[in-house]
Design a protein around this motif. Sequence first.
Motif, PDB file in Angstrom:
ATOM      1  N   LEU A  74       0.698  16.475 -10.551  1.00  0.00           N
ATOM      2  CA  LEU A  74       1.742  16.809 -11.529  1.00  0.00           C
ATOM      3  C   LEU A  74       1.591  18.274 -11.929  1.00  0.00           C
ATOM      4  O   LEU A  74       0.519  18.858 -11.771  1.00  0.00           O
ATOM      5  CB  LEU A  74       1.595  15.909 -12.763  1.00  0.00           C
ATOM      6  N   GLY A 112      -0.388  12.302  -9.630  1.00  0.00           N
ATOM      7  CA  GLY A 112       0.977  11.778  -9.600  1.00  0.00           C
ATOM      8  C   GLY A 112       1.813  12.540  -8.601  1.00  0.00           C
ATOM      9  O   GLY A 112       1.270  13.245  -7.741  1.00  0.00           O
ATOM     10  N   THR A 113       3.133  12.377  -8.696  1.00  0.00           N
ATOM     11  CA  THR A 113       4.031  13.056  -7.774  1.00  0.00           C
ATOM     12  C   THR A 113       5.080  13.809  -8.568  1.00  0.00           C
ATOM     13  O   THR A 113       5.672  13.258  -9.488  1.00  0.00           O
ATOM     14  CB  THR A 113       4.746  12.035  -6.869  1.00  0.00           C
ATOM     15  N   ALA A 171       8.593  15.903  -8.393  1.00  0.00           N
ATOM     16  CA  ALA A 171       9.770  16.327  -7.631  1.00  0.00           C
ATOM     17  C   ALA A 171       9.925  17.847  -7.717  1.00  0.00           C
ATOM     18  O   ALA A 171      10.343  18.493  -6.758  1.00  0.00           O
ATOM     19  CB  ALA A 171      11.012  15.630  -8.164  1.00  0.00           C
ATOM     20  N   LEU A 208       0.927   8.337  -0.394  1.00  0.00           N
ATOM     21  CA  LEU A 208       1.360   6.938  -0.563  1.00  0.00           C
ATOM     22  C   LEU A 208       2.172   6.741  -1.830  1.00  0.00           C
ATOM     23  O   LEU A 208       2.313   7.660  -2.641  1.00  0.00           O
ATOM     24  CB  LEU A 208       0.139   5.999  -0.541  1.00  0.00           C
ATOM     25  N   GLY A 209       2.693   5.527  -1.986  1.00  0.00           N
ATOM     26  CA  GLY A 209       3.356   5.099  -3.218  1.00  0.00           C
ATOM     27  C   GLY A 209       4.438   6.048  -3.693  1.00  0.00           C
ATOM     28  O   GLY A 209       5.423   6.289  -2.991  1.00  0.00           O
ATOM     29  N   SER A 210       4.234   6.606  -4.882  1.00  0.00           N
ATOM     30  CA  SER A 210       5.293   7.426  -5.489  1.00  0.00           C
ATOM     31  C   SER A 210       5.580   8.682  -4.673  1.00  0.00           C
ATOM     32  O   SER A 210       6.677   9.232  -4.746  1.00  0.00           O
ATOM     33  CB  SER A 210       4.922   7.801  -6.915  1.00  0.00           C
ATOM     34  N   LEU A 260       8.164   7.443  -2.206  1.00  0.00           N
ATOM     35  CA  LEU A 260       9.433   7.094  -2.861  1.00  0.00           C
ATOM     36  C   LEU A 260      10.127   8.322  -3.438  1.00  0.00           C
ATOM     37  O   LEU A 260      11.352   8.420  -3.416  1.00  0.00           O
ATOM     38  CB  LEU A 260       9.181   6.061  -3.963  1.00  0.00           C
ATOM     39  N   THR A 261       9.347   9.266  -3.963  1.00  0.00           N
ATOM     40  CA  THR A 261       9.961  10.462  -4.556  1.00  0.00           C
ATOM     41  C   THR A 261      10.650  11.287  -3.476  1.00  0.00           C
ATOM     42  O   THR A 261      11.795  11.721  -3.650  1.00  0.00           O
ATOM     43  CB  THR A 261       8.902  11.305  -5.296  1.00  0.00           C
ATOM     44  N   SER A 274      13.809   9.524  -2.307  1.00  0.00           N
ATOM     45  CA  SER A 274      14.936   9.583  -3.244  1.00  0.00           C
ATOM     46  C   SER A 274      15.477  11.007  -3.343  1.00  0.00           C
ATOM     47  O   SER A 274      16.671  11.204  -3.571  1.00  0.00           O
ATOM     48  CB  SER A 274      14.562   9.010  -4.606  1.00  0.00           C
ATOM     49  N   ALA A 329      17.753  11.344  -0.447  1.00  0.00           N
ATOM     50  CA  ALA A 329      18.998  10.601  -0.659  1.00  0.00           C
ATOM     51  C   ALA A 329      19.952  11.374  -1.558  1.00  0.00           C
ATOM     52  O   ALA A 329      21.164  11.247  -1.448  1.00  0.00           O
ATOM     53  CB  ALA A 329      18.688   9.237  -1.269  1.00  0.00           C
ATOM     54  N   GLU A 330      19.399  12.171  -2.435  1.00  0.00           N
ATOM     55  CA  GLU A 330      20.228  12.950  -3.370  1.00  0.00           C
ATOM     56  C   GLU A 330      21.029  14.014  -2.625  1.00  0.00           C
ATOM     57  O   GLU A 330      22.152  14.323  -2.971  1.00  0.00           O
ATOM     58  CB  GLU A 330      19.321  13.585  -4.431  1.00  0.00           C
TER      59      GLU A 330
END
Lengths: 136, 202
Positions: free
Chosen positions: A44, A50-51, A53, A75-77, A80-81, A84, A87-88
């Motif tokens: 962060l 953490g992750t 953006a 892995l994990g977030s 996914l981050t 996503s 995708a934006e």
Amino acid sequence: MSGERQVGIVLVSHSGPVAESVAELARGLAAGGVTAPVAPAGGLPNGGLGTSAELIGRAAASVDRGAGVAVLVDLGSAVLTVKSMLAEGDELPENTRLVDAPFVEGAVAAVVTASAGGDLAAVEAAASEAYGYRKT
Amino acid sequence: MLDTDFFRRWMTAAAASVDREADHLTDLDSAIGDADHGSNLQRGFAAVKAVLEKDAPATPGALLALAGRQLISTVGGASGPLYGTLLRRTGKALGDEAEVTQEQFAQAFAAGVAAVGQLGGAQAGDKTMLDALLPAAEALALSFDGAADAARAGAEATVPMRARKGRASYLGERSIGHQDPGATSAALLVDALAETADGEGA
């Protein structure tokens, strides 16, 4: 393979030091000459686990030379981050790809391939093939 | 009809609820996760509240899309992209209508929930937020209170489940017997929605 415009590599880990160290390792093992642009995006903005953006977006922009950006994640977030953000549509440089690869081995393969002038598809293939490297 | 202000009040109610329950969510997450779910969502929804006070999106769709983007960029854990995708896809599905019917919203919300499933690759019964969101989406077309009840029951039903996604899945059998933190926060989100609807006698 022309080395004019190299593919950029972004390394996303939950940990800042992990992302930075893997970037350093991959650059070191790519060895000799000019290596492809690599940017870590770990943890962060406040240094915690953490992750982010924001850090990912900044890292991707910093390595974009117009030949595409390959993003490797732990892995994990982190997964996914990046998914996503892709995708934006407008948060990452055009031609940014999430690469399905083991983090450390994939990073080395990606940086070596990108440094040799491989295009985005070649970088992605090399990083993914690192899954096939057996150790016993 | 549900106007932009209704959705703004939903987000404000969700932020208050997450604030109130942050310690509980983090406790649940300490049992089977990495003990950051409460604080992550607190940070995310505080940022959503702040951006909605600063910007004034003109439509329900734009408001939810903005809230979703804000969650993705501020949460820092997997719940950020998951809830962010839920709100953003719901917002996108609402289009640019100034007001929407409960039925339109229920359909859009179901599209948002489906996008969450696609992003995380989870299904019903995997002990995730989907176990609260899927029944809520089904009940939403009929009643907000019914959706809140369905989400809460869905979250409680995660207790005996074995986790198949995320960090909790590494625990295997040991994930059984704990309520899933993601399903719990999803129930809070739907509960805040019912609270918002009750507030205006809908």
